[in-house]
Design a protein around this motif. Structure first.
Motif, mmCIF file in Angstrom:
data_model
loop_
_atom_site.group_PDB
_atom_site.id
_atom_site.type_symbol
_atom_site.label_atom_id
_atom_site.label_comp_id
_atom_site.label_asym_id
_atom_site.label_seq_id
_atom_site.Cartn_x
_atom_site.Cartn_y
_atom_site.Cartn_z
ATOM 1 N N TRP A 34 0.815 -1.213 0.000
ATOM 2 C CA TRP A 34 0.000 0.000 0.000
ATOM 3 C C TRP A 34 0.848 1.262 0.000
ATOM 4 C CZ3 TRP A 34 -4.991 -0.161 -1.019
ATOM 5 C CH2 TRP A 34 -5.751 1.000 -0.846
ATOM 6 N N PRO B 143 0.531 4.852 1.149
ATOM 7 C CA PRO B 143 -0.376 5.516 2.086
ATOM 8 C C PRO B 143 -0.842 6.904 1.673
ATOM 9 C CG PRO B 143 1.873 5.517 2.931
ATOM 10 C CD PRO B 143 1.868 4.648 1.713
ATOM 11 N N PRO C 188 -7.550 4.459 3.160
ATOM 12 C CA PRO C 188 -7.373 3.295 4.032
ATOM 13 C C PRO C 188 -8.681 2.608 4.399
ATOM 14 C CG PRO C 188 -5.931 5.063 4.732
ATOM 15 C CD PRO C 188 -6.811 5.642 3.665
ATOM 16 N N GLU D 62 3.250 -1.330 3.973
ATOM 17 C CA GLU D 62 3.170 0.020 3.437
ATOM 18 C C GLU D 62 4.538 0.484 2.957
ATOM 19 O OE1 GLU D 62 1.475 3.007 5.897
ATOM 20 O OE2 GLU D 62 -0.576 2.211 5.711
#
Length: 294
Positions: free
Chosen positions: A242, A244, A251, A268
């Motif tokens: 991911w 961010p 999210p 992340e």
């Protein structure tokens, strides 16, 4: 190693993919999203070609693959059918599937509609349809962040995106995120793919065919269809990488994903957003290789 171009037929229709690595090796299937094409993976995929047969198709409606004009031709069952047919063409019973954006949505669908074809699942800034629908229907931040979908579903959206040398399409790419990677020869290559006849219509037809519901800004939707969770469960090992700083997928769009997965790993990469595969391919490569070797 560069990727080689392959033109084939799937179910009697033209289909194109880029490939790298040795035929007969385990397949690593890379699925692009909107508004990209197979070339989106040209930097990342070859890094795995010593151990895998790396395949990056132009999905239906994109690039040099078939781009039917009818919205019904982009139902998820047809998109999944393309991938199953592609694996059959490659002589592969299974693949490790890597998906980004819309490619992630189809990867998830393949994982729960044809789980025997997916050995492992890797998602990069993409969302499972169940938590995504829940977040879009909540009337909160994800609802507001997804309002562009209404624009893409409108009649004539493809012409609006193409106007002024794809000005609006490039603005969608940016959307308050880092677009510095899309310039020069790479941008010209993208424009070449967007300009192919019927491709922009095919690309937005993915949105038009989607059954997911979205209200107006701040609008909460209560009549979301009930889906038995066992039908959308991810049973194989699943890695979610991911960025961010994503402003399109927040999210909350992945909240509760653990409930739908037997074996989920989340990682992340700070300083990246929706375009994570272009912004830090070295970190993506490292994380994927470490996880795949487990």
């Amino acid at each position: 190693m560069s990727m080689l171009s392959h033109h084939i037929e799937l179910n009697g229709q033209p289909y194109h993919y880029l490939g790298a690595g040795k035929s007969g090796a385990p397949v690593l299937l890379f699925l692009h999203g909107f508004p990209e094409y197979s070339g989106a993976w040209a930097d990342l995929a070859p890094r795995f070609s010593h151990e895998y047969h790396c395949i990056a198709p132009d999905q239906r409606g994109y690039g040099q693959s078939w781009a039917p004009a009818e919205v019904a031709e982009y139902h998820v069952t047809k998109l999944v059918g393309d991938l199953c047919a592609l694996l059959d063409h490659l002589g592969a019973e299974q693949a490790t599937v890597v998906g980004h954006d819309w490619g992630a949505a189809v990867a998830y669908a393949l994982a729960f509609m044809a789980p025997d074809r997916v050995r492992q699942l890797v998602i990069l800034n993409g969302v499972h349809p169940f938590p995504f629908q829940r977040a879009m229907a909540a009337g909160g931040a994800q609802t507001d962040a997804s309002q562009y979908i209404h624009t893409l579903k409108r009649d004539g959206a493809e012409d609006w995106l193409a106007a002024n040398d794809f000005e609006k399409l490039q603005q969608l790419f940016a959307a308050k995120m880092d677009q510095s990677w899309l310039s020069g020869d790479r941008l010209e290559a993208y424009k070449t793919e967007w300009a192919r006849p019927g491709r922009l219509r095919g690309m937005v037809n993915w949105y038009r065919a989607s059954p997911l519901k979205l209200g107006g800004p701040g609008e909460r939707i209560k009549d979301i269809p009930e889906i038995p969770l066992d039908r959308v469960r991810i049973k194989m090992p699943h890695l979610l990488i991911w960025g961010p700083d994503d402003r399109a997928l927040l999210p909350e769009a992945t909240e509760g994903l653990e409930e739908l997965c037997d074996n989920l790993t989340r990682v992340e990469i700070p300083g990246t957003d929706h375009w994570i595969i272009h912004q830090n391919p070295d970190a993506v490569e490292r994380i994927m290789k470490d996880w795949l070797s487990l």
